[in-house]
Design a protein around this motif. Structure first.
Motif, PDB file in Angstrom:
ATOM      1  N   VAL A  28       7.704   3.323   6.810  1.00 34.82           N
ATOM      2  CA  VAL A  28       6.548   3.831   7.578  1.00 34.82           C
ATOM      3  C   VAL A  28       5.357   2.863   7.527  1.00 34.82           C
ATOM      4  CG1 VAL A  28       7.228   6.217   7.143  1.00 34.82           C
ATOM      5  CG2 VAL A  28       5.537   5.143   5.656  1.00 34.82           C
ATOM      6  N   LYS A  29       5.485   1.790   6.791  1.00 33.31           N
ATOM      7  CA  LYS A  29       4.381   0.840   6.659  1.00 33.31           C
ATOM      8  C   LYS A  29       3.879   0.305   8.002  1.00 33.31           C
ATOM      9  CE  LYS A  29       2.955  -3.402   4.295  1.00 33.31           C
ATOM     10  NZ  LYS A  29       3.361  -4.497   3.379  1.00 33.31           N
ATOM     11  N   PRO A  30       4.754  -0.009   8.980  1.00 30.63           N
ATOM     12  CA  PRO A  30       4.245  -0.507  10.268  1.00 30.63           C
ATOM     13  C   PRO A  30       3.347   0.490  11.005  1.00 30.63           C
ATOM     14  CG  PRO A  30       6.593  -0.997  10.036  1.00 30.63           C
ATOM     15  CD  PRO A  30       6.227  -0.078   8.916  1.00 30.63           C
ATOM     16  N   GLN A  31       3.409   1.762  10.650  1.00 34.62           N
ATOM     17  CA  GLN A  31       2.590   2.778  11.314  1.00 34.62           C
ATOM     18  C   GLN A  31       1.209   2.931  10.673  1.00 34.62           C
ATOM     19  OE1 GLN A  31       4.839   6.464  11.320  1.00 34.62           O
ATOM     20  NE2 GLN A  31       6.782   5.362  11.467  1.00 34.62           N
ATOM     21  N   LEU A  32       0.946   2.177   9.605  1.00 30.33           N
ATOM     22  CA  LEU A  32      -0.269   2.368   8.824  1.00 30.33           C
ATOM     23  C   LEU A  32      -1.367   1.364   9.167  1.00 30.33           C
ATOM     24  CD1 LEU A  32       1.365   3.165   5.345  1.00 30.33           C
ATOM     25  CD2 LEU A  32       0.655   4.740   7.157  1.00 30.33           C
ATOM     26  N   ARG A  33      -1.443   0.983  10.440  1.00 36.91           N
ATOM     27  CA  ARG A  33      -2.547   0.150  10.942  1.00 36.91           C
ATOM     28  C   ARG A  33      -2.705  -1.152  10.160  1.00 36.91           C
ATOM     29  NH1 ARG A  33      -7.283   4.377  12.822  1.00 36.91           N
ATOM     30  NH2 ARG A  33      -5.883   5.981  13.649  1.00 36.91           N
ATOM     31  N   ASP A  34      -1.583  -1.761   9.813  1.00 37.21           N
ATOM     32  CA  ASP A  34      -1.576  -3.042   9.087  1.00 37.21           C
ATOM     33  C   ASP A  34      -2.280  -2.973   7.736  1.00 37.21           C
ATOM     34  OD1 ASP A  34      -0.235  -4.356  11.188  1.00 37.21           O
ATOM     35  OD2 ASP A  34      -2.129  -4.647  12.267  1.00 37.21           O
ATOM     36  N   ALA A  35      -2.351  -1.770   7.165  1.00 40.06           N
ATOM     37  CA  ALA A  35      -2.968  -1.620   5.846  1.00 40.06           C
ATOM     38  C   ALA A  35      -2.108  -2.306   4.786  1.00 40.06           C
ATOM     39  CB  ALA A  35      -3.138  -0.142   5.506  1.00 40.06           C
ATOM     40  N   GLU A  36      -2.771  -2.917   3.839  1.00 43.68           N
ATOM     41  CA  GLU A  36      -2.075  -3.557   2.719  1.00 43.68           C
ATOM     42  C   GLU A  36      -1.708  -2.478   1.700  1.00 43.68           C
ATOM     43  OE1 GLU A  36      -3.128  -6.611  -0.963  1.00 43.68           O
ATOM     44  OE2 GLU A  36      -4.434  -6.518   0.799  1.00 43.68           O
ATOM     45  N   LEU A  37      -0.423  -2.369   1.356  1.00 39.20           N
ATOM     46  CA  LEU A  37       0.019  -1.334   0.434  1.00 39.20           C
ATOM     47  C   LEU A  37      -0.042  -1.817  -1.013  1.00 39.20           C
ATOM     48  CD1 LEU A  37       3.113   0.480   2.023  1.00 39.20           C
ATOM     49  CD2 LEU A  37       0.729   1.218   1.929  1.00 39.20           C
ATOM     50  N   GLU A  38      -0.400  -0.881  -1.891  1.00 37.49           N
ATOM     51  CA  GLU A  38      -0.411  -1.130  -3.334  1.00 37.49           C
ATOM     52  C   GLU A  38       0.212   0.093  -4.012  1.00 37.49           C
ATOM     53  OE1 GLU A  38      -3.809  -2.507  -6.462  1.00 37.49           O
ATOM     54  OE2 GLU A  38      -4.121  -0.527  -5.564  1.00 37.49           O
ATOM     55  N   TYR A  39       1.356  -0.103  -4.662  1.00 42.15           N
ATOM     56  CA  TYR A  39       2.035   0.992  -5.349  1.00 42.15           C
ATOM     57  C   TYR A  39       1.640   1.011  -6.826  1.00 42.15           C
ATOM     58  CZ  TYR A  39       5.342   0.992  -1.375  1.00 42.15           C
ATOM     59  OH  TYR A  39       5.925   1.043  -0.129  1.00 42.15           O
ATOM     60  N   TRP A  40       1.287   2.189  -7.331  1.00 41.51           N
ATOM     61  CA  TRP A  40       1.085   2.370  -8.767  1.00 41.51           C
ATOM     62  C   TRP A  40       1.971   3.516  -9.237  1.00 41.51           C
ATOM     63  CZ3 TRP A  40      -0.890  -0.623 -12.369  1.00 41.51           C
ATOM     64  CH2 TRP A  40      -1.779  -1.630 -11.996  1.00 41.51           C
ATOM     65  N   PHE A  41       3.111   3.154  -9.821  1.00 41.56           N
ATOM     66  CA  PHE A  41       4.023   4.136 -10.391  1.00 41.56           C
ATOM     67  C   PHE A  41       3.610   4.387 -11.847  1.00 41.56           C
ATOM     68  CE2 PHE A  41       6.504   2.119  -7.025  1.00 41.56           C
ATOM     69  CZ  PHE A  41       7.072   3.222  -6.389  1.00 41.56           C
ATOM     70  N   ILE A  42       3.492   5.648 -12.227  1.00 43.05           N
ATOM     71  CA  ILE A  42       3.096   5.995 -13.587  1.00 43.05           C
ATOM     72  C   ILE A  42       4.279   6.644 -14.289  1.00 43.05           C
ATOM     73  CG2 ILE A  42       1.342   7.078 -15.018  1.00 43.05           C
ATOM     74  CD1 ILE A  42       0.241   5.144 -12.869  1.00 43.05           C
TER      75      ILE A  42
END
Length: 310
Positions: A28-42
């Motif tokens: 779904v990343k292409p649908q997020l207005r070119d937002a840069e993703l950052e994952y934080w798994f805890i």
């Protein structure tokens, strides 16, 4: 200017769901207005291979994927707080790894903030399909009860899954209390909020760690954290108990004056004593919950301890 979207994902025994979650978000990343993703798994003290899965995923995608591993299980509330502290994004979303939170809704949530001017876009379930009836009954009862006794409104069916601006995240982090009830905290801080509805989804893998009794304890903690009504109830019960006892004393004296003789009825007297004793223990238990919360806050222990971070 490119915005950064941070995802906070608490994990407890989620070895099966993490790869599926990551793949779904990348889709779904292409649908997020070119937002840069950052994952934080805890990793909240998982007993399976969750940490190994996170290490492997971080090595494959070191730019986007980060993780924090606790020294033991501190609970989901601690994991949420640690994740929010670690994020650096302009927007922050809280999601579960089991994909019960629909990733495709992130695009609509992002539009709600950037186009409609909301500070928070949350989600709520419109049904509890697949959930045991007894759990649904008590869950609905909890929301009804807490909204009756608390000045902080909490919508029925609201999920932790929500997208927030940095300002909202900073407000939540400023509330560093040890006893945390995120649904109440996120409502208490305010800000302009919108809720999106969706139908309940099943987990894509693994088993939930939330048993009925864990949810019950969590509900009690939420009531204690956001309402002093139980204390008022204890006061009222004590006053009514005293009033009934006083009326009983007056009745015994009047009966003695008019009819004479002693008053019989040991069984009824013992029942009354047990009833009053039970009410006193109930009131002491309510007071004890509040005092226990104060005790934990006064010790100022850390909310969590990190063993590994990448």
């Amino acid at each position: 200017m490119t915005k950064k979207l941070s995802l906070v994902v608490p994990c407890f025994n989620e070895e099966q769901t993490i790869p599926l979650f990551y793949a779904a978000l990348q889709a779904v990343k292409p649908q997020l207005r070119d937002a840069e993703l950052e994952y934080w798994f805890i990793n909240d003290g998982s007993r399976d291979t969750t940490l190994e899965v996170l290490r492997d995923l971080q090595q494959k995608d070191p730019q986007q994927v980060h993780y924090i591993s606790f020294s033991r299980n501190f609970g989901k509330e601690a994991a949420l707080y640690a994740g929010l502290q670690a994020t650096t994004g302009d927007y922050v979303a809280v999601m579960d790894a089991d994909l019960q939170d629909p990733p495709e809704q992130l695009a609509e949530m992002l539009a709600g903030i950037e186009d409609e001017g909301y500070d928070v876009v949350g989600t709520r379930r419109i049904d509890r399909g697949g959930e045991p009836m007894i759990r649904s009954f008590f869950a609905n009862g909890f929301y009804w009860f807490i909204n009756k006794i608390s000045s902080t409104p909490i919508k029925n069916g609201v999920r932790d899954f929500r997208l927030m601006t940095r300002q909202v995240v900073d407000a939540v982090l400023s509330m560093s209390e040890y006893n945390r009830f995120s649904k109440g905290i996120l409502s208490w801080v305010g800000f302009k909020t919108k809720y999106l509805s969706y139908e309940n989804r099943d987990r894509v893998g693994g088993k939930t760690s939330w048993s009925f009794w864990k949810l019950l304890r969590y509900s009690i903690d939420g009531i204690i954290d956001f309402s002093d009504a139980p204390l008022n109830l204890a006061t009222l019960v004590g006053f009514l108990s005293f009033l009934v006892s006083l009326m009983g004393v007056v009745f015994v004296i009047v009966r003695k004056i008019i009819y004479g003789g002693s008053v019989t009825g040991w069984a009824s007297m013992v029942s009354i004593i047990l009833m009053i004793g039970g009410l006193q223990l109930l009131c002491l238990g309510i007071l004890g919950k509040y005092i226990g919360s104060i005790y934990l806050e006064a010790k100022k222990r850390p909310i969590y301890i990190i063993k590994e971070k990448k």
